[in-house]
Design an enzyme around this catalytic site. Structure first.
Site, PDB file in Angstrom:
ATOM      1  N   GLN A  25       0.906  -1.210  -0.053  1.00 61.23           N
ATOM      2  CA  GLN A  25      -0.293  -0.051   0.006  1.00 61.23           C
ATOM      3  C   GLN A  25       0.628   1.258   0.250  1.00 61.23           C
ATOM      4  O   GLN A  25       0.413   2.345  -0.374  1.00 61.23           O
ATOM      5  CB  GLN A  25      -1.163  -0.084   1.230  1.00 61.23           C
ATOM      6  CG  GLN A  25      -1.760  -1.137   1.146  1.00 61.23           C
ATOM      7  CD  GLN A  25      -2.882  -1.172   2.458  1.00 61.23           C
ATOM      8  OE1 GLN A  25      -2.454  -1.784   3.307  1.00 61.23           O
ATOM      9  NE2 GLN A  25      -3.957  -0.682   2.253  1.00 61.23           N
ATOM     10  N   HIS A 126       0.844  -9.467   4.321  1.00 60.97           N
ATOM     11  CA  HIS A 126      -0.247  -8.504   4.260  1.00 60.97           C
ATOM     12  C   HIS A 126      -0.534  -8.394   2.847  1.00 60.97           C
ATOM     13  O   HIS A 126      -0.573  -7.560   2.342  1.00 60.97           O
ATOM     14  CB  HIS A 126       0.052  -6.895   4.823  1.00 60.97           C
ATOM     15  CG  HIS A 126      -0.910  -6.042   5.004  1.00 60.97           C
ATOM     16  ND1 HIS A 126      -1.138  -5.375   6.305  1.00 60.97           N
ATOM     17  CD2 HIS A 126      -2.106  -5.649   4.594  1.00 60.97           C
ATOM     18  CE1 HIS A 126      -2.192  -4.845   6.435  1.00 60.97           C
ATOM     19  NE2 HIS A 126      -2.811  -4.972   5.308  1.00 60.97           N
ATOM     20  N   ASN A 168      -1.954 -10.837   8.264  1.00 63.29           N
ATOM     21  CA  ASN A 168      -2.850  -9.692   8.422  1.00 63.29           C
ATOM     22  C   ASN A 168      -4.305  -9.991   7.923  1.00 63.29           C
ATOM     23  O   ASN A 168      -4.558 -10.636   6.602  1.00 63.29           O
ATOM     24  CB  ASN A 168      -2.411  -8.587   7.503  1.00 63.29           C
ATOM     25  CG  ASN A 168      -3.381  -7.459   7.763  1.00 63.29           C
ATOM     26  OD1 ASN A 168      -3.550  -6.866   8.534  1.00 63.29           O
ATOM     27  ND2 ASN A 168      -4.283  -7.355   6.686  1.00 63.29           N
ATOM     28  N   GLU A 169      -5.333 -10.187   8.689  1.00 67.39           N
ATOM     29  CA  GLU A 169      -6.510 -10.529   8.400  1.00 67.39           C
ATOM     30  C   GLU A 169      -7.015 -11.659   7.502  1.00 67.39           C
ATOM     31  O   GLU A 169      -7.248 -11.622   6.221  1.00 67.39           O
ATOM     32  CB  GLU A 169      -7.106  -9.314   7.842  1.00 67.39           C
ATOM     33  CG  GLU A 169      -7.219  -7.974   8.521  1.00 67.39           C
ATOM     34  CD  GLU A 169      -7.863  -6.809   8.084  1.00 67.39           C
ATOM     35  OE1 GLU A 169      -8.513  -6.798   6.877  1.00 67.39           O
ATOM     36  OE2 GLU A 169      -7.995  -5.693   8.778  1.00 67.39           O
ATOM     37  N   TYR A 300     -12.708  -1.981  12.448  1.00 67.72           N
ATOM     38  CA  TYR A 300     -13.478  -0.788  11.806  1.00 67.72           C
ATOM     39  C   TYR A 300     -14.928  -0.610  11.772  1.00 67.72           C
ATOM     40  O   TYR A 300     -15.304   0.383  11.887  1.00 67.72           O
ATOM     41  CB  TYR A 300     -12.975  -0.832  10.123  1.00 67.72           C
ATOM     42  CG  TYR A 300     -11.645  -0.933   9.928  1.00 67.72           C
ATOM     43  CD1 TYR A 300     -11.111   0.473   9.671  1.00 67.72           C
ATOM     44  CD2 TYR A 300     -10.620  -1.903   9.889  1.00 67.72           C
ATOM     45  CE1 TYR A 300      -9.636   0.574   9.386  1.00 67.72           C
ATOM     46  CE2 TYR A 300      -9.374  -1.808   9.638  1.00 67.72           C
ATOM     47  CZ  TYR A 300      -8.986  -0.592   9.599  1.00 67.72           C
ATOM     48  OH  TYR A 300      -7.652  -0.312   9.292  1.00 67.72           O
ATOM     49  N   GLU A 350      -4.903  -2.129  13.944  1.00 69.61           N
ATOM     50  CA  GLU A 350      -5.314  -1.228  12.951  1.00 69.61           C
ATOM     51  C   GLU A 350      -6.755  -0.497  13.672  1.00 69.61           C
ATOM     52  O   GLU A 350      -7.629  -1.243  13.941  1.00 69.61           O
ATOM     53  CB  GLU A 350      -5.772  -1.716  11.668  1.00 69.61           C
ATOM     54  CG  GLU A 350      -4.626  -2.123  11.091  1.00 69.61           C
ATOM     55  CD  GLU A 350      -4.938  -2.698   9.433  1.00 69.61           C
ATOM     56  OE1 GLU A 350      -6.010  -2.635   9.012  1.00 69.61           O
ATOM     57  OE2 GLU A 350      -4.112  -3.369   8.943  1.00 69.61           O
ATOM     58  N   TRP A 397      -4.592   3.182  11.889  1.00 73.27           N
ATOM     59  CA  TRP A 397      -4.491   2.870  10.379  1.00 73.27           C
ATOM     60  C   TRP A 397      -4.871   4.075   9.767  1.00 73.27           C
ATOM     61  O   TRP A 397      -6.007   4.645   9.601  1.00 73.27           O
ATOM     62  CB  TRP A 397      -5.333   1.752   9.974  1.00 73.27           C
ATOM     63  CG  TRP A 397      -5.192   1.665   8.478  1.00 73.27           C
ATOM     64  CD1 TRP A 397      -5.883   2.188   7.313  1.00 73.27           C
ATOM     65  CD2 TRP A 397      -4.293   0.676   7.831  1.00 73.27           C
ATOM     66  NE1 TRP A 397      -5.377   1.874   6.377  1.00 73.27           N
ATOM     67  CE2 TRP A 397      -4.278   0.901   6.615  1.00 73.27           C
ATOM     68  CE3 TRP A 397      -3.018   0.126   8.364  1.00 73.27           C
ATOM     69  CZ2 TRP A 397      -3.504   0.175   5.461  1.00 73.27           C
ATOM     70  CZ3 TRP A 397      -2.204  -0.634   7.377  1.00 73.27           C
ATOM     71  CH2 TRP A 397      -2.433  -0.258   6.007  1.00 73.27           C
ATOM     72  N   GLU A 404      -5.533   1.962  -1.418  1.00 68.67           N
ATOM     73  CA  GLU A 404      -6.767   1.271  -0.618  1.00 68.67           C
ATOM     74  C   GLU A 404      -7.003   0.143  -1.393  1.00 68.67           C
ATOM     75  O   GLU A 404      -8.178   0.030  -1.824  1.00 68.67           O
ATOM     76  CB  GLU A 404      -7.666   2.235  -0.085  1.00 68.67           C
ATOM     77  CG  GLU A 404      -8.854   1.698   0.705  1.00 68.67           C
ATOM     78  CD  GLU A 404      -8.500   0.757   1.965  1.00 68.67           C
ATOM     79  OE1 GLU A 404      -7.374   0.559   2.150  1.00 68.67           O
ATOM     80  OE2 GLU A 404      -9.453  -0.105   2.025  1.00 68.67           O
ATOM     81  N   TRP A 405      -6.356  -0.836  -1.719  1.00 67.73           N
ATOM     82  CA  TRP A 405      -6.765  -2.173  -2.601  1.00 67.73           C
ATOM     83  C   TRP A 405      -7.637  -1.896  -3.702  1.00 67.73           C
ATOM     84  O   TRP A 405      -7.380  -0.911  -4.519  1.00 67.73           O
ATOM     85  CB  TRP A 405      -7.255  -3.186  -1.449  1.00 67.73           C
ATOM     86  CG  TRP A 405      -6.260  -3.318  -0.298  1.00 67.73           C
ATOM     87  CD1 TRP A 405      -6.568  -2.871   1.151  1.00 67.73           C
ATOM     88  CD2 TRP A 405      -4.980  -4.023  -0.252  1.00 67.73           C
ATOM     89  NE1 TRP A 405      -5.441  -3.102   1.697  1.00 67.73           N
ATOM     90  CE2 TRP A 405      -4.467  -3.770   1.074  1.00 67.73           C
ATOM     91  CE3 TRP A 405      -4.245  -4.611  -1.376  1.00 67.73           C
ATOM     92  CZ2 TRP A 405      -3.263  -4.283   1.425  1.00 67.73           C
ATOM     93  CZ3 TRP A 405      -3.012  -4.987  -0.970  1.00 67.73           C
ATOM     94  CH2 TRP A 405      -2.527  -4.866   0.113  1.00 67.73           C
TER      95      TRP A 405
HETATM   96  C1  FCB Z   1      -7.828  -3.440   6.525  1.00 67.03           C
HETATM   97  C2  FCB Z   1      -6.628  -3.617   5.713  1.00 67.03           C
HETATM   98  C3  FCB Z   1      -5.819  -2.554   5.471  1.00 67.03           C
HETATM   99  C4  FCB Z   1      -6.525  -1.190   5.069  1.00 67.03           C
HETATM  100  C5  FCB Z   1      -7.555  -1.108   5.948  1.00 67.03           C
HETATM  101  C6  FCB Z   1      -8.502  -0.066   5.730  1.00 67.03           C
HETATM  102  O1  FCB Z   1      -8.662  -4.348   6.301  1.00 67.03           O
HETATM  103  O2  FCB Z   1      -5.903  -4.479   6.762  1.00 67.03           O
HETATM  104  O3  FCB Z   1      -4.559  -3.039   4.627  1.00 67.03           O
HETATM  105  O4  FCB Z   1      -6.779  -1.553   3.868  1.00 67.03           O
HETATM  106  O5  FCB Z   1      -8.427  -2.148   6.048  1.00 67.03           O
END
Ligand code: FCB
Length: 444
Positions: A25, A126, A168-169, A300, A350, A397, A404-405
């Site tokens: 990123q 990640h 990560n996630e 989030y 995050e 974060w 952002e992906w």
């Molecule tokens: C999370 C990701 C991070 C970023 C945030 C907004 O899911 O781990 O890389 O994109 O969301």
């Protein structure tokens, strides 16, 4: 309001304040110094996959500007910086001999942090899987978990870092990467998704074992995005749907890691859709439940579901439409983890908000909404700690606006604004606000 409600929330003196980023990123330089292609390079190259055809090719150019970014971290007074290591820089094809230049970059970064008295926290994965491993089946192939442990060992031995995060996630890889097709590798196939899920968790366990065997005293854990799940109304159907959703959001990842078993209801649901269970070999759950030294919690949004199991939004949504603003959810999930999986120290790895920010004529970025979001969420953390949750620290974060992906550069999560044309960094009002919180340890 009584006195207690008026007095500012004060965090313990040893609470660790930090910021997070991820390699793909921010780094850019995707073809430099021997880096191999990753699944995200491939995914971005397909028209329609990423908004405006964006990619991480240049991103925030952190690969070249890391010194400036380290200075920003130091100016904010942060005690911790969470970043990720790009596997394709270390092993361009995902296996074999390490690429020295790749390792050197992260050595310089870690040295730069040490010089500024900032602790590194490194994520091993990640999402930027070397493309060659994807060509051999990616996370559906059990061998990828073995390759991950080998890569992790290289990083552990080469870098002086105490705190590590494995994956990560994993849920986002499973859901966005394999079920909904919105992230690399872009599949829409539940059957494959949950096979990948098992191997991601296995990779986590294998790498954790390697660290414990080779470097006692260091710490490792997964970084899980936990979505507290609630019934949207007071019907038994909604409550049941919420419990099912909680399985897919949280228990599918927490239970194998902390209890050494998959949640039965969730595994049953998955087994109706594909062969995940056939891939769980004897001993796997023992590996996956290798003790966790530190759990990275990423928060989030909550998920509210109705009686049909549909997600409904009961609160304001952010620019990132999946993000329902509900600080209470962070309190609830921390307290719940503490209750159901006791004893693990948690670090928030995050939490943050995308807003539509620009630099005003006077050079300021007025991101009041982000400040309000961060304040409310930190208050929720504080309340959870008062209720007994063992939270060691918090990472916003993100340090910088970044790629952002699938949303490309359209969503800015940074507390520091990045002009992608000039690569100029401008700390937003939220950065100055955060700096003051970090300095005083108090939320006002
Ligand atoms: C999370 C990701 C991070 C970023 C945030 C907004 O899911 O781990 O890389 O994109 O969301």
């Amino acid at each position: 309001m009584d006195e207690a409600m008026n007095s500012p929330a004060r965090f313990p003196a040893d609470f660790v304040w930090g910021a997070s980023t991820a390699a793909y990123q921010i780094e850019g330089a995707t073809t430099e110094d021997g880096r191999g292609p990753s699944v995200w390079d491939t995914f971005c190259a397909v028209p329609g996959n990423v908004r405006d055809g964006d990619s991480g090719e240049h991103a925030a150019d952190h690969y070249h500007r890391y010194n400036e970014d380290l200075d920003l971290i130091a100016d904010l007074g942060l005690g911790s910086y969470r970043f990720s290591i790009a596997w394709p820089r270390i092993q361009p094809t995902g296996s074999g001999k390490p690429n020295q230049k790749g390792l050197d970059f992260y050595r310089r970064l870690v040295d730069g942090l040490a010089e500024r008295d900032v602790r590194p926290m490194a994520t091993l994965f990640h999402w930027d899987l070397p493309q060659e491993l994807q060509d051999r089946g990616g996370w559906e192939n059990r061998d990828t978990a073995e390759r991950f442990a080998e890569y992790a060992e290289i990083c552990f031995d080469a870098l002086e870092i105490r705190d590590w995060l494995t994956i990560n996630e994993p849920k986002t890889v499973v859901d966005c990467g394999y079920r909904f097709g919105s992230h690399a590798p872009g599949f829409k196939d539940d059957a494959r998704a949950f096979v990948a899920c098992h191997h991601l968790l296995l990779a986590h366990g294998l790498a954790s074992r390697v660290l414990h065997e080779r470097h006692p005293g260091r710490r490792i854990g997964p970084a899980l995005n936990l979505h507290p799940t609630y019934a949207a109304d007071d019907t038994p159907e909604a409550r049941e749907a919420a419990h099912h959703q909680d399985g897919l959001e949280n228990r599918l990842y927490l239970d194998p890691v902390f209890k050494g078993r998959y949640p039965e209801d969730t595994l049953r649901w998955i087994s109706e859709r594909g062969p995940m269970a056939d891939h769980i070999l004897d001993g796997d759950l023992g590996v996956i439940s290798e003790p966790v030294d530190v759990l990275g919690v990423q928060y989030y949004t909550p998920v509210f579901v109705d009686g049909k199991g549909e997600r409904v939004f009961l609160h304001e949504r952010a620019q990132a439409e999946w993000l329902e603003i509900y600080p209470e959810g962070l309190h609830d999930i921390l307290v719940r983890v503490q209750r159901d999986y006791p004893g693990v120290p948690m670090v928030i790895t995050e939490n943050g908000l995308a807003t539509v920010d620009g630099v005003d004529a006077d050079g300021r970025v007025r991101d009041e909404r982000r400040i309000a979001y961060l304040r409310d969420h930190l208050n929720a953390v504080h309340r959870a700690m008062e209720a007994g949750a063992r939270v060691e620290g918090y990472h916003v974060w993100s340090l910088l606006d970044n790629f952002e992906w699938a949303e490309g550069y359209s969503q800015r999560f940074g507390i520091v604004h990045v002009d992608y044309t000039t690569q100029q960094r401008t700390p937003k009002d939220s950065a100055f606000w955060y700096r003051d919180v970090v300095k005083s340890g108090e939320l006002r």
